[in-house]
Design an enzyme around this catalytic site. Structure first.
Site, mmCIF file in Angstrom:
data_model
loop_
_atom_site.group_PDB
_atom_site.id
_atom_site.type_symbol
_atom_site.label_atom_id
_atom_site.label_comp_id
_atom_site.label_asym_id
_atom_site.label_seq_id
_atom_site.Cartn_x
_atom_site.Cartn_y
_atom_site.Cartn_z
ATOM 1 N N LEU A 108 0.853 -1.181 0.000
ATOM 2 C CA LEU A 108 0.000 0.000 0.000
ATOM 3 C C LEU A 108 0.893 1.238 0.000
ATOM 4 C CD1 LEU A 108 -2.774 -0.881 2.637
ATOM 5 C CD2 LEU A 108 -3.115 -0.526 0.187
ATOM 6 N N ASP A 109 0.501 2.272 -0.760
ATOM 7 C CA ASP A 109 1.232 3.542 -0.743
ATOM 8 C C ASP A 109 1.213 4.123 0.667
ATOM 9 O OD1 ASP A 109 1.686 3.413 -3.469
ATOM 10 O OD2 ASP A 109 -0.071 4.624 -3.979
ATOM 11 N N PRO A 110 2.203 4.958 1.016
ATOM 12 C CA PRO A 110 2.211 5.589 2.338
ATOM 13 C C PRO A 110 0.906 6.329 2.661
ATOM 14 C CG PRO A 110 4.322 5.916 1.290
ATOM 15 C CD PRO A 110 3.435 5.256 0.260
#
Length: 299
Positions: A42-44
């Site tokens: 997952l992206d930050p």
């Protein structure tokens, strides 16, 4: 300090502003686990379901990676950024008259089914052995091949002059940031992701997630109760039980012969021992021969 040999899957509810790898390390330390990996970066910016695979469960993470996923995403209209989300730098703006909800839904429906999508520059895809985001951080644009994706369901939750919110069920490898840009492009506008939450992974439906704050206050027994057996990812696959002699051969990497059942050739089958303990994953070579593909050590 001695680490715990844990085998199983923990469903972490990742918070924003943290990388998936940092989240993994935090969870691993709380469980004091010897071995762990995450499945599905997952992206930050993103929150939500990040499966953490402990011990032998790391051998089945690919099943989760290939499973379809569901996201709820909020996008800001009128601005495009270099990263495709609010973490990036605004590179252009545009304003158009807002569409009606019915017209907007028609544009969304046009994305249903199979299509081709180009990975964004700010992604972990490798080109010439180097992650794309490494090029992007230096301002370089690299040619990328289109990838086949599938949008199974897309639903409009909310639409205003400045933003829209949708729910998307999609195949692995789908970049939601690119999808949002493409939706806006189809209506002659710009957009970027401001909020993104993964709500579900197909194989893990109806299992509870836990946040960092929740597990930080748990006892050892409570933590253990949050770990799911790794065979939850095999719920839709054929299974077979073998006897003690067959188990010994299977564990040693030897083919086993099953005389009392007719098996489907070239199919993957999940193997259990007489005590209903998961032994591994086999490949059916003939109507009664199973070859060990992966063997699990769950003792």
């Amino acid at each position: 300090m001695t680490r715990n040999n844990i085998n199983g899957i923990f469903l972490f509810d990742k918070h924003s502003k943290i990388t998936s790898n940092s989240a993994l390390q935090k969870v691993k330390n709380i469980f004091n686990a010897n071995k762990a990996g995450h499945s599905g970066t997952l992206d930050p910016l993103a929150t939500g379901l990040l499966p953490i695979c402990f011990g032998e469960a790391t051998k089945v993470s690919s099943y989760l990676l290939h499973s379809s996923k569901t996201y709820v995403v909020t996008a800001k209209l009128g601005e495009i950024t270099d990263t495709g989300d609010s973490e990036g730098r605004t590179i252009d703006t545009k304003r158009i008259s807002i569409l009606s909800q019915s017209d907007f839904k028609k544009y969304l429906d046009s994305f249903l089914g199979e299509s081709l999508q180009k990975p964004p520059m700010f992604s972990a895809v490798k080109v010439n052995g180097k992650r794309l985001y490494k090029y992007a951080q230096k301002g370089e644009i690299i040619e990328r091949d289109y990838r086949k994706i599938h949008i199974y369901k897309i639903t409009l939750i909310n639409l205003t002059e400045k933003k829209f919110e949708i729910k998307v069920k999609c195949s692995k490898g789908t970049y939601i940031r690119v999808l949002i840009e493409d939706i806006a492009k189809n209506i002659g506008n710009y957009a970027h992701v401001t909020q993104l939450r993964r709500t579900n992974i197909d194989l893990l439906e109806n299992y509870q997630m836990h946040t960092f704050i929740q597990i930080s206050d748990m006892s050892k027994n409570e933590l253990q109760n949050c770990i799911h057996p790794l065979d939850i990812v095999f719920k839709n696959m054929p299974k077979i039980k073998i006897n003690t002699g067959e188990s010994t051969k299977f564990n040693n990497g030897q083919n086993i012969r099953i005389d009392n059942k007719q098996l489907n050739i070239d199919k993957t089958i999940i193997v259990y021992n007489e005590s209903n303990q998961l032994q591994g994953i086999g490949l059916v070579l003939s109507e009664n021969i199973i070859k060990p593909n992966k063997v699990f050590n769950l003792d």
